[in-house]
Design an enzyme around this catalytic site. Structure first.
Site, PDB file in Angstrom:
ATOM      1  N   ASN A  28       0.862  -1.151   0.247  1.00 38.67           N
ATOM      2  CA  ASN A  28       0.185   0.129   0.019  1.00 38.67           C
ATOM      3  C   ASN A  28       0.882   1.259   0.140  1.00 38.67           C
ATOM      4  O   ASN A  28       0.626   2.132   0.935  1.00 38.67           O
ATOM      5  CB  ASN A  28      -0.738  -0.156   1.178  1.00 38.67           C
ATOM      6  N   HIS A  30       2.808   4.583  -0.279  1.00 41.54           N
ATOM      7  CA  HIS A  30       2.383   5.940  -0.510  1.00 41.54           C
ATOM      8  C   HIS A  30       3.746   6.727  -0.965  1.00 41.54           C
ATOM      9  O   HIS A  30       4.898   6.211  -0.551  1.00 41.54           O
ATOM     10  CB  HIS A  30       1.507   6.571   0.471  1.00 41.54           C
ATOM     11  N   ALA A  31       3.578   8.192  -0.726  1.00 39.76           N
ATOM     12  CA  ALA A  31       5.006   9.066  -0.885  1.00 39.76           C
ATOM     13  C   ALA A  31       6.078   8.798   0.110  1.00 39.76           C
ATOM     14  O   ALA A  31       7.111   9.102  -0.312  1.00 39.76           O
ATOM     15  CB  ALA A  31       4.504  10.446  -1.145  1.00 39.76           C
ATOM     16  N   GLY A  32       5.568   8.517   1.600  1.00 36.33           N
ATOM     17  CA  GLY A  32       6.518   8.153   2.387  1.00 36.33           C
ATOM     18  C   GLY A  32       7.432   7.183   1.861  1.00 36.33           C
ATOM     19  O   GLY A  32       8.544   6.977   2.274  1.00 36.33           O
ATOM     20  N   HIS A  33       6.653   5.971   1.294  1.00 38.66           N
ATOM     21  CA  HIS A  33       7.593   4.643   1.038  1.00 38.66           C
ATOM     22  C   HIS A  33       8.513   5.062  -0.032  1.00 38.66           C
ATOM     23  O   HIS A  33       9.522   4.696  -0.241  1.00 38.66           O
ATOM     24  CB  HIS A  33       6.722   3.387   0.521  1.00 38.66           C
ATOM     25  N   GLY A 143      11.605   4.320   7.891  1.00 36.70           N
ATOM     26  CA  GLY A 143      11.277   5.643   8.126  1.00 36.70           C
ATOM     27  C   GLY A 143      11.255   5.886   9.531  1.00 36.70           C
ATOM     28  O   GLY A 143      10.924   5.097  10.542  1.00 36.70           O
ATOM     29  N   VAL A 172       7.388  11.699   5.696  1.00 32.76           N
ATOM     30  CA  VAL A 172       6.762  12.647   4.651  1.00 32.76           C
ATOM     31  C   VAL A 172       5.493  13.034   5.270  1.00 32.76           C
ATOM     32  O   VAL A 172       4.757  12.186   5.852  1.00 32.76           O
ATOM     33  CB  VAL A 172       6.737  12.035   3.357  1.00 32.76           C
ATOM     34  N   LEU A 180       2.300  10.634   6.619  1.00 35.90           N
ATOM     35  CA  LEU A 180       1.820   9.932   5.478  1.00 35.90           C
ATOM     36  C   LEU A 180       1.778   8.591   6.151  1.00 35.90           C
ATOM     37  O   LEU A 180       2.855   7.996   6.926  1.00 35.90           O
ATOM     38  CB  LEU A 180       2.225   9.945   4.318  1.00 35.90           C
ATOM     39  N   SER A 181       0.586   7.695   5.994  1.00 29.80           N
ATOM     40  CA  SER A 181       0.472   6.303   6.588  1.00 29.80           C
ATOM     41  C   SER A 181      -0.496   5.533   6.102  1.00 29.80           C
ATOM     42  O   SER A 181      -1.624   6.219   5.416  1.00 29.80           O
ATOM     43  CB  SER A 181       0.280   6.516   8.090  1.00 29.80           C
TER      44      SER A 181
END
Ligand code: PAF
Length: 274
Positions: A28, A30-33, A143, A172, A180-181
């Site tokens: 899943n 998102h920009a954090g990953h 992270g 992020v 973000l999560s």
């Protein structure tokens, strides 16, 4: 881009590579990953991303079964980033038999997240160690959003002498500050607006500490009260010494403020370094 689903084939693929950067995920993406993956790409020519929702780190009543699984979309994002190697094992590959060997962790694993999610870090470190043994990376990126997880992995690597460098990736945030999560998508529109107050609370505590407010206990209590008034159920707001993650009483060492709180059925965590 190659997707590997079993251990012998990914081992064969990686065996002659000299420098591997590893980003473990539960998918899943998102920009954090994606920021962690971009960081990995800068540090190494070969980046491996794993996607595995690890049952061991969920309590029986937690969101294991409803945790968002979006493998096809994840693979498209990874392709866009030119990630060569993806490891997507299913449960039978990583747990062919009941996982009876589990790590025994230090007392810090029973504090903060560990106090409210007993067994969480045992589940995380056990799967991370298994993945490290399979991928054998030179470095791995985690992270800062999951601050205590990053700390536990760093300690595991130190104390078990694993030849892997652990790199921290910055959190992020959305434009209103919410970290973000994958769990943010459980929030309905009004909860999503309210959610930014978690980070605002951390910013407020940081500002107070920087302007020499020394009463950490009161700062924690006020933050808990403010969030509660806004409709949150707070698990903890804790000002910690960054080096040990134990509660800090004075500002002598670098600090980190950690928070975990529920908005209705969604549990969010965040932190800020001071
Ligand atoms: O942070 C996560 O997504 C998970 O805890 C990890 C590190 C992939 C282990 O399952």
């Amino acid at each position: 881009m190659k997707i590997f689903r079993d251990i012998p084939s990914i081992r064969a693929h990686l065996q002659n590579l000299s420098s591997i950067a590893f980003v473990p995920t539960m998918g899943n993406l998102h920009a954090g990953h994606l920021a962690l993956i971009k960081q990995a790409k800068q540090l190494s020519s070969e980046v491996v991303v794993s996607i595995f929702v690890n049952r061991l780190q969920f309590l029986p009543h937690e969101d294991f079964s409803r945790y968002p699984r979006t493998i096809e979309q994840d693979c498209l994002l990874l392709e866009e980033l030119n990630v060569n190697t993806i490891f997507i094992p299913d449960e039978k590959i990583l747990f062919p038999t009941h996982q009876e060997f589990l790590l025994a962790l230090p007392p810090i694993a029973d504090t903060l997240e560990g106090k409210f999610r007993p067994g969480f870090f045992r589940g995380v470190t056990t799967i991370v160690l298994k993945l490290f043994n399979i991928i054998q990376p030179n470095l791995a990126i985690f992270g800062k959003k999951d601050y205590q997880q990053l700390y536990m992995v760093q300690e595991m690597v130190k104390q078990l002498n694993l030849p892997i460098e652990i790199i921290a990736g910055e959190t992020v945030r959305a434009s209103d500050g919410l970290a973000l999560s994958s769990r943010n998508q459980y929030l309905d529109p009004s909860q999503r607006i309210e959610a930014s107050n978690l980070y605002q609370t951390l910013l407020h505590i940081k500002k107070e500490i920087i302007s020499n407010n020394k009463d950490f206990q009161v700062l924690q209590e006020e933050a808990t009260q403010r969030l509660t008034e806004l409709g949150w159920k707070v698990d903890y707001v804790q000002i910690c010494d960054r080096a040990s993650l134990s509660p800090a009483c004075y500002r002598i060492e670098p600090l980190v403020v950690l928070v975990a709180a529920w908005l209705a059925k969604t549990r969010l965590i965040d932190n800020i370094e001071v």
